[in-house]
Design an enzyme around this catalytic site. Structure first.
Site, short mmCIF file in Angstrom:
data_model
loop_
_atom_site.label_atom_id
_atom_site.label_comp_id
_atom_site.label_asym_id
_atom_site.label_seq_id
_atom_site.Cartn_x
_atom_site.Cartn_y
_atom_site.Cartn_z
N TYR A 148 0.89 -1.04 -0.17
CA TYR A 148 -0.26 0.39 -0.15
C TYR A 148 0.77 1.14 -0.06
O TYR A 148 0.54 1.76 -1.11
CB TYR A 148 -0.66 -0.23 1.68
CG TYR A 148 -1.72 1.09 1.25
CD1 TYR A 148 -2.52 1.36 0.55
CD2 TYR A 148 -2.03 2.59 2.16
CE1 TYR A 148 -3.81 2.56 0.49
CE2 TYR A 148 -2.41 3.38 2.41
CZ TYR A 148 -3.47 3.67 1.97
OH TYR A 148 -4.44 4.47 1.57
N GLU A 190 -11.76 -2.03 7.95
CA GLU A 190 -12.10 -1.23 9.17
C GLU A 190 -10.62 -0.71 10.24
O GLU A 190 -10.60 -1.81 10.08
CB GLU A 190 -13.35 -1.42 9.93
CG GLU A 190 -12.82 -2.57 10.89
CD GLU A 190 -13.23 -4.12 10.84
OE1 GLU A 190 -13.24 -4.00 9.27
OE2 GLU A 190 -13.58 -4.94 11.46
P1 NAD Z 1 -12.45 3.52 0.97
O1 NAD Z 1 -12.23 2.36 0.85
O2 NAD Z 1 -13.61 3.74 1.27
O3 NAD Z 1 -13.45 4.50 -0.39
C1 NAD Z 1 -12.05 4.03 -1.53
C2 NAD Z 1 -13.21 3.61 -3.00
O4 NAD Z 1 -12.76 3.74 -3.83
C3 NAD Z 1 -14.14 2.41 -2.62
O5 NAD Z 1 -15.38 3.03 -2.00
C4 NAD Z 1 -14.02 1.61 -3.28
O6 NAD Z 1 -15.12 0.68 -3.86
C5 NAD Z 1 -13.33 2.56 -3.90
N1 NAD Z 1 -12.38 2.41 -5.41
C6 NAD Z 1 -11.48 0.95 -5.54
N2 NAD Z 1 -11.32 0.06 -6.09
C7 NAD Z 1 -11.90 1.19 -7.76
C8 NAD Z 1 -11.65 1.08 -9.08
N3 NAD Z 1 -10.54 0.36 -9.55
N4 NAD Z 1 -12.44 1.97 -9.73
C9 NAD Z 1 -13.44 2.34 -9.19
N5 NAD Z 1 -13.25 2.24 -7.58
C10 NAD Z 1 -12.74 1.81 -6.80
O7 NAD Z 1 -11.27 4.23 1.37
P2 NAD Z 1 -11.72 6.13 1.89
O8 NAD Z 1 -11.44 5.49 3.45
O9 NAD Z 1 -12.53 6.75 1.81
O10 NAD Z 1 -10.12 6.68 1.17
C11 NAD Z 1 -10.35 7.38 0.13
C12 NAD Z 1 -8.62 7.52 -0.24
O11 NAD Z 1 -7.62 7.69 1.06
C13 NAD Z 1 -8.03 6.34 -0.33
O12 NAD Z 1 -7.29 6.92 -1.71
C14 NAD Z 1 -7.37 6.45 0.84
O13 NAD Z 1 -6.48 5.39 0.19
C15 NAD Z 1 -7.12 7.73 1.34
N6 NAD Z 1 -6.27 7.44 2.69
C16 NAD Z 1 -7.31 7.02 3.95
C17 NAD Z 1 -7.68 7.12 5.03
C18 NAD Z 1 -7.72 6.89 6.07
O14 NAD Z 1 -7.03 7.03 7.36
N7 NAD Z 1 -9.52 6.30 5.50
C19 NAD Z 1 -5.74 6.97 4.97
C20 NAD Z 1 -4.45 7.59 3.74
C21 NAD Z 1 -5.58 7.55 3.04
#
Ligand code: NAD
Length: 331
Positions: A148, A190
């Site tokens: 990741y 989660e």
């Molecule tokens: P999440 O998993 O809820 O949202 C990511 C979304 O991307 C999901 O709904 C998933 O279905 C969609 N997705 C995955 N593959 C896809 C594809 N091929 N085509 C279209 N959609 C696709 O995660 P989140 O917590 O909302 O995170 C959003 C972003 O923030 C991500 O890039 C994540 O890496 C980054 N991030 C999140 C956190 C956190 O604590 N939540 C921390 C650091 C970075």
């Protein structure tokens, strides 16, 4: 004229909250996710909602068609339990960012935002619980989280080079552990705050106040409330900050302290069993906010206890509803 904006990953936790905020701001929003619409965390009726697999170039071309700005939050990810066991899947998200960048360049999109992560930081800077907060330069020399974190660091650099070589304006935020109502709370993806809220809610409902903890509970983190994340994301997008920038709270706690706060919100005392073999990630992590304060005059400010109060109430409702065989998903 209202801006037209693409939110990639709009069916997810942060993407859904961003779509909601952007439509309230008056933007014309296209929200795209690969999940069937009935699995989206929120479906905003004021947005154009499309199901597309953004790993595919042709999907990205369709998604960016006619938009002024792109927010890329689409990614195959989860908490430590998911990313430590699905490294190849995590790395395949490189297809999403690569194809979105390439499509945005050809469509002459005005601005492009990339959601990176604190998982880009080098492992040797995170070996102790009471570490110095991580500043942006600490991503190099590179030794990020396997799978990741490498994908995130590589994609950050793709954004940088698309700016340098093709004049695409890109902005990159490094999110630190985002949590809040409507976040993933069960199912294996989660993260710690909602997982702890779920375990404490289950303890309250069952009357059995023993919860299991991954690791020894002494590992440290900071947690960023969803409203701060959304505001920070829009502010960074609109800014002139060309380098990746931390978007995280600097209120660091141990996992044991996180549990203490949730238990006190729930009004119970919990006993803990520690699973030392469970995935636990780095030993310590906190966000150095010098750069965001300098450049934007702002940093995430929601106190952990306040954010957890709202999150616990929402997770409790989900747990109670699922035990009744129903679904409760309103904030
Ligand atoms: P999440 O998993 O809820 O949202 C990511 C979304 O991307 C999901 O709904 C998933 O279905 C969609 N997705 C995955 N593959 C896809 C594809 N091929 N085509 C279209 N959609 C696709 O995660 P989140 O917590 O909302 O995170 C959003 C972003 O923030 C991500 O890039 C994540 O890496 C980054 N991030 C999140 C956190 C956190 O604590 N939540 C921390 C650091 C970075």
């Amino acid at each position: 004229m209202a801006k037209t904006v693409l939110v990639a990953g709009g069916g997810g936790f942060i993407g859904g909250a961003l779509v909601d905020s952007l439509t309230r701001d008056g933007a014309k929003v296209r929200s795209v996710d690969c999940k069937p619409i009935d699995e989206w965390y929120r479906v905003d009726q004021d947005a154009e909602n499309l199901v597309l697999d953004l790993r595919l170039l042709e999907s990205c071309r369709a998604a960016v068609d006619g938009v002024d700005e792109v927010y890329n939050l689409a990614c195959d990810m989860g908490g430590m339990g998911f990313i430590e066991n699905n490294r190849a899947l995590c790395m395949l998200s490189v297809l999403i960012n690569t194809h979105l960048l390439e499509s945005s360049r050809h469509a002459q999109v005005g601005r492009y935002f990339y959601a990176s992560s604190a998982c880009v930081y080098a492992a040797d800077k995170q070996l102790v619980p009471d570490l110095a907060p991580l500043k942006e330069a600490d991503a190099y020399p590179a030794m990020p989280e396997d799978g990741y974190g490498w994908e995130k660091l590589f994609s950050e650099r793709m954004c940088r080079h698309f700016s340098e070589d093709f004049n695409l304006v890109t902005r990159t935020a490094r999110y630190h552990n985002v949590y809040g109502p409507l976040g993933t709370w069960t199912g294996g993806r989660e993260k710690a705050p909602s997982a702890i809220c779920r375990k404490v809610a289950e303890a309250v409902i069952s009357g059995d106040h023993v919860i299991d903890v991954w690791g020894d509970g002494q590992q440290t983190r900071s947690f960023t409330y969803i409203d701060d994340c959304v505001l920070g994301t829009k502010t960074i997008m609109a800014s002139d900050v060309e380098v990746p920038i931390n978007l995280g709270s600097s209120e660091m706690v141990t996992i044991n302290e996180l549990i203490d706060i949730v238990a006190s919100i729930a009004g119970i005392e919990v006993r803990r069993t520690y699973d030392l073999d469970a995935p636990k990630g780095v030993r310590g992590r906190n966000s150095d906010n010098t750069l965001i304060l300098e450049r934007l005059g702002w940093e995430p400010s929601t106190m952990l206890r306040d954010g957890l109060t709202a999150t616990y109430a929402w997770v409790y409702d989900q747990v109670a509803a699922s035990q009744r065989g129903a679904t409760a998903s309103t904030v």
